[in-house]
Design a protein around this motif. Structure first.
Motif, PDB file in Angstrom:
ATOM      1  N   ALA A  87       1.623   9.767  -5.286  1.00  0.00           N
ATOM      2  CA  ALA A  87       0.141   9.512  -5.576  1.00  0.00           C
ATOM      3  C   ALA A  87      -0.379   8.230  -5.852  1.00  0.00           C
ATOM      4  N   ALA A  88       0.841   7.275  -6.246  1.00  0.00           N
ATOM      5  CA  ALA A  88       0.416   5.890  -6.615  1.00  0.00           C
ATOM      6  C   ALA A  88       0.041   5.230  -5.295  1.00  0.00           C
ATOM      7  N   PHE A  89       0.335   5.624  -4.189  1.00  0.00           N
ATOM      8  CA  PHE A  89       0.116   4.805  -2.950  1.00  0.00           C
ATOM      9  C   PHE A  89      -0.783   5.383  -1.873  1.00  0.00           C
ATOM     10  N   ARG A  90      -1.611   6.902  -2.186  1.00  0.00           N
ATOM     11  CA  ARG A  90      -2.269   7.223  -1.361  1.00  0.00           C
ATOM     12  C   ARG A  90      -3.748   6.534  -1.222  1.00  0.00           C
ATOM     13  N   ASP A  91      -4.073   5.792  -2.230  1.00  0.00           N
ATOM     14  CA  ASP A  91      -5.388   5.102  -2.140  1.00  0.00           C
ATOM     15  C   ASP A  91      -5.140   3.636  -1.546  1.00  0.00           C
ATOM     16  N   ILE A  92      -3.850   3.469  -1.222  1.00  0.00           N
ATOM     17  CA  ILE A  92      -3.689   1.954  -0.701  1.00  0.00           C
ATOM     18  C   ILE A  92      -3.495   1.996   0.726  1.00  0.00           C
TER      19      ILE A  92
ATOM     20  N   GLY B 248      -2.336  -1.099   9.406  1.00  0.00           N
ATOM     21  CA  GLY B 248      -2.311  -1.153   8.285  1.00  0.00           C
ATOM     22  C   GLY B 248      -1.128  -0.427   7.847  1.00  0.00           C
ATOM     23  N   PRO B 249      -0.679  -0.661   6.319  1.00  0.00           N
ATOM     24  CA  PRO B 249       0.427  -0.061   5.884  1.00  0.00           C
ATOM     25  C   PRO B 249       0.457   1.358   5.803  1.00  0.00           C
ATOM     26  N   VAL B 250       1.845   1.786   5.750  1.00  0.00           N
ATOM     27  CA  VAL B 250       2.306   3.302   5.717  1.00  0.00           C
ATOM     28  C   VAL B 250       3.306   3.642   4.875  1.00  0.00           C
ATOM     29  N   TRP B 251       3.413   4.591   4.244  1.00  0.00           N
ATOM     30  CA  TRP B 251       4.538   4.878   3.268  1.00  0.00           C
ATOM     31  C   TRP B 251       5.319   6.274   3.398  1.00  0.00           C
ATOM     32  N   VAL B 252       6.609   6.250   3.724  1.00  0.00           N
ATOM     33  CA  VAL B 252       7.629   7.311   3.738  1.00  0.00           C
ATOM     34  C   VAL B 252       8.413   7.281   2.311  1.00  0.00           C
TER      35      VAL B 252
END
Length: 549
Positions: free
Chosen positions: A127-132, A162-166
């Motif tokens: 959740a900390a990363f979804r807005d970024i 853009g950046p992504v998160w796994v």
């Protein structure tokens, strides 16, 4: 003696997938939950660059992505390690840099919102990363790893980049797997970005507007540089005989010395007036945000045509004919569609504007600042990239620095401190054949001191120029102008040259008169180096308000 290979794990699937997708270098910092993937790195062909702070690892990955145009993997651990990357990922999002963050998670038993008391546990880390970031990909079993990493890679490269998160739990990274090794052909479709071509009817309408314009002008943003659209932009400008200004992020999109170049004086009211006076203004690769619109004082009087790969930025600040497309494809289509026009007064108008800007700056008694910036430009090889922190000299560079054949990058997308030096390390890891320049103030430099160890460990060819003015110089000027005094801007700081030497990094103190010579010598030396310039620089006075205000 046994020749049985070690068992493969989920961590191996991560590095196999990255290798199959085309990665060659990864950045990061290990942690307890991520050890499965770091162990797998030993068995992979991937080069690893380990930084000392996760946020700096993110900045290094950001720069690697910018200079290579491909995805930069960033490997970090759970909780504090993951959260430390947020500021770097915000910069990557603002600058459309394709960084692939891969973080560990607590063991699967601790997921789902419970509080099992695991080290580094967060109730909802993603959740900390979804807005970024552009997208979040969550893995819950080893067999999901190749598809999740490939999907994230594709998302990072899809326009706009853009950046992504796994996220992958610790036990999944450590789990033994019997799946066959990941093959390039199985994930190759994710390795190539999908083209985002302009709609033909929009190209035709934009060409009609530009052909009918008496005073066409072009504003080129960072999207032009990221798309490699410089040749297409120049061809279109010359077909239209249209002057071209570049945003701070778009520096290098158009030749600085070209007769049609308006350069990048976007905080100058003369430039704002010139852009406002265009009867058709083509904005390519920019959302016309705060810095690109002279702090939202820009009020166009003519028609706007906006080319932008980020759908959310189309007409977000001004009504326009919005063309949702990759800048290179759209500019190439426009250059082929417009009718060539004879050369008129555009070059003379551009030269007259630059003379008005020059006269205003010269009238402010800022010879030292201009001399320092010229010394940096003269010392830096033409094809070397430079990375600038948020410091007074960088603010000057946004407007007045010619990147020539190199590229100028800064943290002006998100505006955080500490970008310059770790970003330069990332660029040097991508290409060790030419020196890279980093520029910081003493305040911003303190964010990155630990990375002197990284520079020395990997022998990266980065010269770090630290302009030491004893504090947060920009904030000092802002607070003095606004409130007549300052709070929290004055800083105790180390002897930067002695500190660099303690890391085994050659360093020298210089003066404005010796800067060109000392910086040239440092850039010519192999490996890292530091140049410290004690100097109190001042900002030029910008003009945000309309002339009649």
């Amino acid at each position: 003696m046994s020749t049985t290979p070690p068992p493969r794990t989920g961590g191996d699937l991560v590095v196999e997938t990255l290798t199959a997708l085309g990665a060659g270098t990864v950045f990061g910092l290990p942690g307890q939950h991520a050890l499965g993937v770091f162990d797998a790195l030993r068995r992979s062909p991937l080069a690893y660059v380990g930084l000392r702070v996760e946020n700096n690892a993110g900045f290094a990955a950001d720069a690697f992505a910018r200079v290579t145009g491909t995805v930069a993997p960033l490997l970090v651990s759970t909780g504090p390690g993951a959260l430390m990357t947020l500021a770097a990922l915000q910069e990557s999002a603002a600058a459309s840099a394709p960084v692939l963050g891969i973080a560990s998670q607590v063991p699967s038993a601790g997921l789902g919102g419970g509080r099992r008391g695991y080290l580094h546990e967060l109730r909802d880390q993603q959740a900390a990363f979804r807005d970024i970031v552009k997208s979040v990909h969550v893995v819950r079993a080893p067999s999901q790893i190749p598809s999740a990493v490939a999907a994230a890679w594709e998302s990072a490269l899809a326009a706009p980049c853009g950046p992504v998160w796994v996220e992958i739990p610790q036990d999944v990274l450590l789990a033994p797997v019997t799946l066959p090794p990941v093959q390039a052909r199985s994930v190759s479709s994710a390795a190539a970005p999908r083209p985002l071509a302009p709609r033909p009817e929009l190209t035709a309408e934009a060409a009609r507007l530009l052909d009918g314009a008496e005073r066409p002008v072009i504003l080129a943003g960072g999207g032009v540089v990221r798309a490699g659209a410089q040749d297409a932009l120049r061809a279109l400008a010359e077909e239209l005989d249209a002057p071209v200004a570049t945003t701070f992020g778009g520096k290098g999109a158009f030749p600085w010395e070209h007769p049609l170049s308006l350069r990048s004086w976007l905080e100058d009211r003369h430039t704002t007036d010139f852009l406002e006076d265009a009867d058709v203004l083509l904005v390519a690769g920019s959302g016309l945000g705060e810095l690109s619109s002279n702090y939202h004082t820009f009020r166009p009087r003519g028609r706007l045509v906006q080319i932008e790969a980020d759908l959310g930025k189309l007409e977000s600040n001004h009504p326009a004919l919005g063309v949702h497309a990759d800048a290179r494809l759209a500019l190439e289509a426009l250059a082929a569609a417009v009718a060539p026009r004879p050369r008129g007064d555009s070059a003379r108008a551009a030269a007259a504007l630059l003379e008005r800007v020059r006269a205003r700056i010269d009238g402010q008694g800022l010879d030292l600042e201009q001399r320092v910036l010229r010394a940096v430009r003269d010392a830096l090889p033409d094809d070397s990239p430079s990375f600038w922190d948020m410091t007074i000299l960088a603010y000057w560079a946004w407007s007045a620095f010619d990147p020539r054949a190199g590229a100028m990058h800064s943290a002006q997308g998100a505006g955080g401190l500490g970008y310059g030096f770790p970003a330069a390390l990332g660029a040097a890891a991508a290409d060790r054949t030419r020196p890279v320049l980093a520029v910081s103030g003493d305040g911003g430099a303190m964010y990155s001191i630990a990375e002197l160890a990284t520079a020395r460990q990997y022998d990266l060819p980065v010269t770090w120029l630290v302009v030491d003015d004893g504090g947060y110089g920009i904030l000092r000027e802002y607070m003095t102008d606004a409130f007549g005094g300052t709070t929290g801007t004055e800083l105790a700081r180390p002897d930067f040259a002695a500190l660099a030497e303690s890391f085994g990094v050659p360093a020298r103190r210089t003066t404005p008169d010796r800067l060109r010579e000392d910086l040239s010598a440092a850039l010519a030396e192999p490996g890292p180096s530091v140049v410290v310039l004690p100097a109190l620089l001042r900002m030029f006075a910008p003009t945000h308000l309309p002339a009649e205000s």
